[in-house]
Each structure stands twice: as structure tokens, then as C-alpha cells.
Write a protein that holds these residues in place. Structure first.
Motif, PDB file in Angstrom:
ATOM      1  N   LEU A  84       0.545  -1.086   0.061  1.00  0.00           N
ATOM      2  CA  LEU A  84      -0.022   0.184   0.245  1.00  0.00           C
ATOM      3  C   LEU A  84       0.801   1.616   0.000  1.00  0.00           C
ATOM      4  O   LEU A  84       0.294   2.513  -0.564  1.00  0.00           O
ATOM      5  CB  LEU A  84      -1.162  -0.336   1.377  1.00  0.00           C
ATOM      6  N   THR A  85       1.803   1.780   0.546  1.00  0.00           N
ATOM      7  CA  THR A  85       2.794   2.536   1.021  1.00  0.00           C
ATOM      8  C   THR A  85       3.898   2.486   0.459  1.00  0.00           C
ATOM      9  O   THR A  85       4.708   1.063  -0.135  1.00  0.00           O
ATOM     10  CB  THR A  85       3.079   2.222   2.634  1.00  0.00           C
ATOM     11  N   HIS A  86       5.183   3.063   0.027  1.00  0.00           N
ATOM     12  CA  HIS A  86       6.019   2.935  -0.979  1.00  0.00           C
ATOM     13  C   HIS A  86       7.219   2.939  -0.395  1.00  0.00           C
ATOM     14  O   HIS A  86       7.997   2.127  -0.052  1.00  0.00           O
ATOM     15  CB  HIS A  86       6.271   4.108  -1.841  1.00  0.00           C
ATOM     16  N   ASP A  87       7.528   4.544   0.616  1.00  0.00           N
ATOM     17  CA  ASP A  87       8.796   4.159   1.557  1.00  0.00           C
ATOM     18  C   ASP A  87       8.429   4.471   3.114  1.00  0.00           C
ATOM     19  O   ASP A  87       9.229   5.446   3.856  1.00  0.00           O
ATOM     20  CB  ASP A  87       9.070   5.489   1.031  1.00  0.00           C
ATOM     21  N   ALA A  88       6.979   4.489   3.665  1.00  0.00           N
ATOM     22  CA  ALA A  88       6.381   4.543   4.868  1.00  0.00           C
ATOM     23  C   ALA A  88       7.195   3.263   5.841  1.00  0.00           C
ATOM     24  O   ALA A  88       7.293   2.656   5.107  1.00  0.00           O
ATOM     25  CB  ALA A  88       5.002   4.166   5.164  1.00  0.00           C
ATOM     26  N   ILE A  89       7.867   3.727   6.919  1.00  0.00           N
ATOM     27  CA  ILE A  89       8.509   2.838   7.969  1.00  0.00           C
ATOM     28  C   ILE A  89       7.433   2.262   8.559  1.00  0.00           C
ATOM     29  O   ILE A  89       6.555   2.892   8.532  1.00  0.00           O
ATOM     30  CB  ILE A  89       8.991   4.228   9.065  1.00  0.00           C
ATOM     31  N   LEU A  90       7.904   0.471   8.567  1.00  0.00           N
ATOM     32  CA  LEU A  90       6.300   0.366   9.083  1.00  0.00           C
ATOM     33  C   LEU A  90       6.721  -0.883  10.468  1.00  0.00           C
ATOM     34  O   LEU A  90       8.005  -1.050  10.287  1.00  0.00           O
ATOM     35  CB  LEU A  90       5.572  -1.292   8.054  1.00  0.00           C
ATOM     36  N   ALA A  91       6.336   0.060  11.683  1.00  0.00           N
ATOM     37  CA  ALA A  91       6.835  -0.529  13.336  1.00  0.00           C
ATOM     38  C   ALA A  91       6.000  -1.714  13.178  1.00  0.00           C
ATOM     39  O   ALA A  91       5.069  -0.732  13.798  1.00  0.00           O
ATOM     40  CB  ALA A  91       7.346   1.061  13.560  1.00  0.00           C
ATOM     41  N   SER A  92       6.361  -2.165  14.146  1.00  0.00           N
ATOM     42  CA  SER A  92       5.515  -2.853  15.145  1.00  0.00           C
ATOM     43  C   SER A  92       6.050  -3.237  16.096  1.00  0.00           C
ATOM     44  O   SER A  92       7.169  -2.352  17.173  1.00  0.00           O
ATOM     45  CB  SER A  92       6.704  -5.041  14.450  1.00  0.00           C
ATOM     46  N   ASN A  93       5.316  -2.741  17.097  1.00  0.00           N
ATOM     47  CA  ASN A  93       4.672  -3.420  18.230  1.00  0.00           C
ATOM     48  C   ASN A  93       5.263  -4.391  19.148  1.00  0.00           C
ATOM     49  O   ASN A  93       5.095  -4.645  20.214  1.00  0.00           O
ATOM     50  CB  ASN A  93       3.839  -2.229  18.963  1.00  0.00           C
ATOM     51  N   THR A  94       5.197  -5.584  18.490  1.00  0.00           N
ATOM     52  CA  THR A  94       5.748  -6.517  18.558  1.00  0.00           C
ATOM     53  C   THR A  94       6.345  -6.748  20.304  1.00  0.00           C
ATOM     54  O   THR A  94       6.818  -6.724  20.128  1.00  0.00           O
ATOM     55  CB  THR A  94       5.498  -7.225  17.513  1.00  0.00           C
ATOM     56  N   SER A  95       5.712  -7.957  20.634  1.00  0.00           N
ATOM     57  CA  SER A  95       6.357  -8.347  21.900  1.00  0.00           C
ATOM     58  C   SER A  95       7.206  -9.421  22.190  1.00  0.00           C
ATOM     59  O   SER A  95       7.804  -9.581  22.997  1.00  0.00           O
ATOM     60  CB  SER A  95       5.677  -7.836  23.450  1.00  0.00           C
ATOM     61  N   SER A  96       7.146 -10.313  20.688  1.00  0.00           N
ATOM     62  CA  SER A  96       7.931 -11.277  20.892  1.00  0.00           C
ATOM     63  C   SER A  96       7.975 -12.330  19.348  1.00  0.00           C
ATOM     64  O   SER A  96       8.444 -12.878  19.157  1.00  0.00           O
ATOM     65  CB  SER A  96       6.431 -12.657  21.820  1.00  0.00           C
ATOM     66  N   LEU A  97       7.437 -11.773  18.218  1.00  0.00           N
ATOM     67  CA  LEU A  97       7.905 -12.258  17.585  1.00  0.00           C
ATOM     68  C   LEU A  97       8.983 -11.242  16.223  1.00  0.00           C
ATOM     69  O   LEU A  97       9.175 -10.450  16.699  1.00  0.00           O
ATOM     70  CB  LEU A  97       6.253 -11.697  15.972  1.00  0.00           C
ATOM     71  N   SER A  98       9.628 -12.157  15.556  1.00  0.00           N
ATOM     72  CA  SER A  98      10.893 -11.829  14.900  1.00  0.00           C
ATOM     73  C   SER A  98      10.669 -10.901  14.042  1.00  0.00           C
ATOM     74  O   SER A  98       9.721 -11.008  13.081  1.00  0.00           O
ATOM     75  CB  SER A  98      11.783 -12.997  14.160  1.00  0.00           C
ATOM     76  N   LEU A  99      11.472  -9.568  14.275  1.00  0.00           N
ATOM     77  CA  LEU A  99      11.194  -8.477  13.026  1.00  0.00           C
ATOM     78  C   LEU A  99      11.633  -9.070  11.843  1.00  0.00           C
ATOM     79  O   LEU A  99      11.209  -8.500  10.423  1.00  0.00           O
ATOM     80  CB  LEU A  99      11.711  -7.613  13.564  1.00  0.00           C
TER      81      LEU A  99
END
Ligand code: CAA
Length: 282
Positions: free
Chosen positions: A107-122
Motif C-alpha cells: 500500500l505504501t512506498h517508503d513509509a516506515i513499518l514499525a511493529s509493537n510486537t512483544s515477541s515475534l521476529s522482526l
């Protein structure tokens, strides 16, 4: 920097807290959730959180109104297309997060995609994305408006520019970022959740009551709340998921989840959110 909209995906406890600090710090926010009623609850919670700051004269009435006006709830992921940063705080389900990240990266081209995951591998999340160098962890702590730390987690693919941008954003929110590699549990949960798990073992063995275990750590180690009350705040299901990630990630039996914790999750005793965990809530 504060003019560009920030997307927040997921209007649960963490998404609400993240959206609150963003609008409170001057950022326009598009808060996305699949459920309209959840967005309504989130708006009410954010309003209440900002009202606490007004009551303590940390925020004026007019500033609170302006902050609420910066919040745009939406059930359309498309509305996040022009966001500069998207902070994802969806439920901790790998398939759901992977789909969201894949969709957001298209959907986005250069937006930073930041996850608040507490446990999953980035690194695994980044691997399903187009231009994975813009994927990063931005891990807040509950309650988000109160706790000052943000763990900035670097996937194998994350670029230096992405890390620098998220560190700057965390600082703009009045938080302190710390840089962590993509390792199971990152830093805080690797230390905190095994302590909670050990407290569950103490309770299971009948060594002490839940109240006394909590009192011990409050008065004997100056923790703001005891480990079992903290588990109730975090969610027992989340604590169990983190123990499982640590056990699988390190292959070390010291991370085995306490059987009592497993049984409580199976029974639906998830902590504050279900009205009952190690303690009972009205
Ligand atoms: N917005 C703004 N301010 C808020 C707020 C909100 N939504 N919620 C609370 N506050 C403020 C209160 O107004 C109060 O402010 P003052 O000190 O200025 O009066 C302050 O925060 C403390 O709140 P309370 O007085 O209601 O409650 P308390 O003093 O008993 O503290 C607590 C409660 C903040 C939860 C404290 O016990 C604490 O810090 N506990 C530890 C929490 C913790 O360890 N969290 C990490 C969990 S792990 C995690 O989140 C990561 C993960 O991946 C699982």
C-alpha cells in the motif's frame, strides 16, 4: 516532522496508548481497526487518558481538544497510504501480522513499518515485505503514556536510516529509545516475563499466596507492582506466548512455561482484560 500523519494499526490497549502519546505530542494520527466499536472504545479511552493530564495541569483543555481533533479513526487500511510511519499494534498472531505487513508494504512506498510486537521476529516480518529495510520494531510498554522506554529493534534487513527515524520519533514523544537486536524477547521481556513465570511456579508450589508474592517484590525489591499483578496487566496469554517464544528461540528448558500459567490461559483467566487472572477484578 510533526506535520506528517502517523498510522496506528490496532485500537486495543497498546494502540490506544500509542495513539494517545502521538496526538498528545502534536502528530496527526490515523487509527485503524477492523472493528468500529473498538475504535469507539479507543476514542473514549484516549479522551480519558488525556483528561488525566488535564486534571494534573500537564495539559490545557484547549490542547486536549486539539489533540483529540488530530485523531482520525478509520476502518480502511487505505487511509494509511500517505502516512510517514505506521505503528502496528495488532493482536500478537503471526499470520495476522504477516498479512498486515505484506499489505502495508504494498500500500505504501517508503513509509516506515514499525511493529509493537512483544515477541515475534522482526526479521521474519520484514521478509514478507516489499522494501524490507523500512521494517523495524518500536516496542512500547504498558501503560504507554506512563512508561518512558521504547525498544527499537533492528531486523537483519533494517536500514540505519529507519532506526534513526524511529529513535527520533520516540524522542519526539518524550520517550527514551534503546537499540536492541532481533533476539527472542528483546531485552525487557526476556528479563521480565521469566520473573513472572517464576512467580507462577512459586504460587503453584503453594510457597506463598498471590498477594504475598506480589507484596514481596513491591516491598523487597521496590517494584511498582508485584509480578502476578503485572502478569494480569500484561495479559496471561501474552506472558505465555512470550515464554513459548523464549523456549523455542533459545531451546533452553529454563524458559519452560509454568503449567499453572498454561492452565489459567486455557481457562480464559487472562488477567484484567477478562476480569480474572492471578487476582480478581471488578
Ligand atoms: N494517560 C496519562 N497518564 C496516565 C495514564 C494514561 N492513560 N494512566 C496512568 N497515568 C498516570 C496517572 O495519572 C499517574 O500520574 P501521577 O503519578 O502524576 O499522579 C501515574 O500515571 C500512575 O498511575 P496511577 O496513580 O493510576 O497508578 P500507580 O501509581 O499505581 O501506577 C502503574 C500504576 C503505572 C501501572 C505502575 O504500577 C507501574 O509502572 N507498573 C509496572 C508496569 C510495567 O512494568 N509495565 C511493563 C509491562 S511489559 C510490557 O508492556 C511489554 C510487553 O511486551 C508485554
Amino acid at each position: 516532522m510533526s506535520q506528517q500523519a502517523i498510522g496506528v494499526v490496532g485500537a486495543g490497549t497498546m494502540g490506544q496508548g500509542i495513539a494517545q502519546v502521538l496526538v498528545g505530542s502534536g502528530f496527526p494520527v490515523r487509527l485503524y481497526d477492523v472493528a468500529d466499536d473498538q475504535l469507539g472504545r479507543a476514542q473514549a479511552a484516549i479522551d480519558k487518558g488525556l483528561a488525566k493530564l488535564v486534571a494534573k495541569e500537564k495539559l490545557g483543555e484547549g490542547e486536549k481538544r486539539d489533540a483529540m481533533a488530530r485523531l482520525e479513526p478509520t476502518t480502511s487500511l487505505e487511509a494509511l497510504r500517505d502516512c510517514e510511519v505506521i505503528a502496528e499494534a495488532a493482536p500478537e498472531q503471526p499470520a495476522l501480522k504477516e498479512k498486515l505487513f505484506r499489505d502495508l508494504s504494498r500500500l505504501t512506498h517508503d513509509a516506515i513499518l514499525a511493529s509493537n510486537t512483544s515477541s515475534l521476529s522482526l526479521t521474519r516480518l520484514a521478509a514478507v515485505c516489499e522494501r524490507p529495510e523500512r521494517v523495524v520494531g518500536m516496542h512500547f510498554f504498558n501503560p504507554v503514556p506512563v512508561l518512558k522506554l521504547v525498544e527499537v529493534i533492528r531486523a537483519e534487513q533494517t536500514s540505519d536510516a529507519t532506526v534513526a527515524r524511529i529513535e527520533a520519533l520516540a524522542k519526539a514523544l518524550g520517550k527514551t529509545p534503546v537499540a536492541i537486536a532481533d533476539s527472542p524477547g528483546f531485552a525487557v521481556n526476556r528479563l521480565l516475563v521469566p520473573m513472572i513465570n517464576e512467580a507462577a511456579f512459586l504460587l503453584q508450589e503453594g510457597a506463598a499466596s498471590a498477594d504475598d508474592i506480589d507484596q514481596s517484590m513491591k516491598l523487597g525489591a521496590a517494584h511498582p507492582m508485584g509480578p502476578l499483578a503485572l502478569a494480569d496487566l500484561i495479559g496471561l496469554d501474552v506472558c505465555l506466548a512470550i515464554m513459548e517464544v523464549l523456549q523455542e528461540g533459545f531451546g533452553d528448558p529454563k524458559y519452560r512455561p509454568c503449567p499453572l500459567l498454561k492452565r489459567m490461559v486455557a481457562a480464559g483467566y487472562l488477567g484484567r482484560k477478562s476480569g480474572r487472572g492471578f487476582h480478581v477484578y471488578q
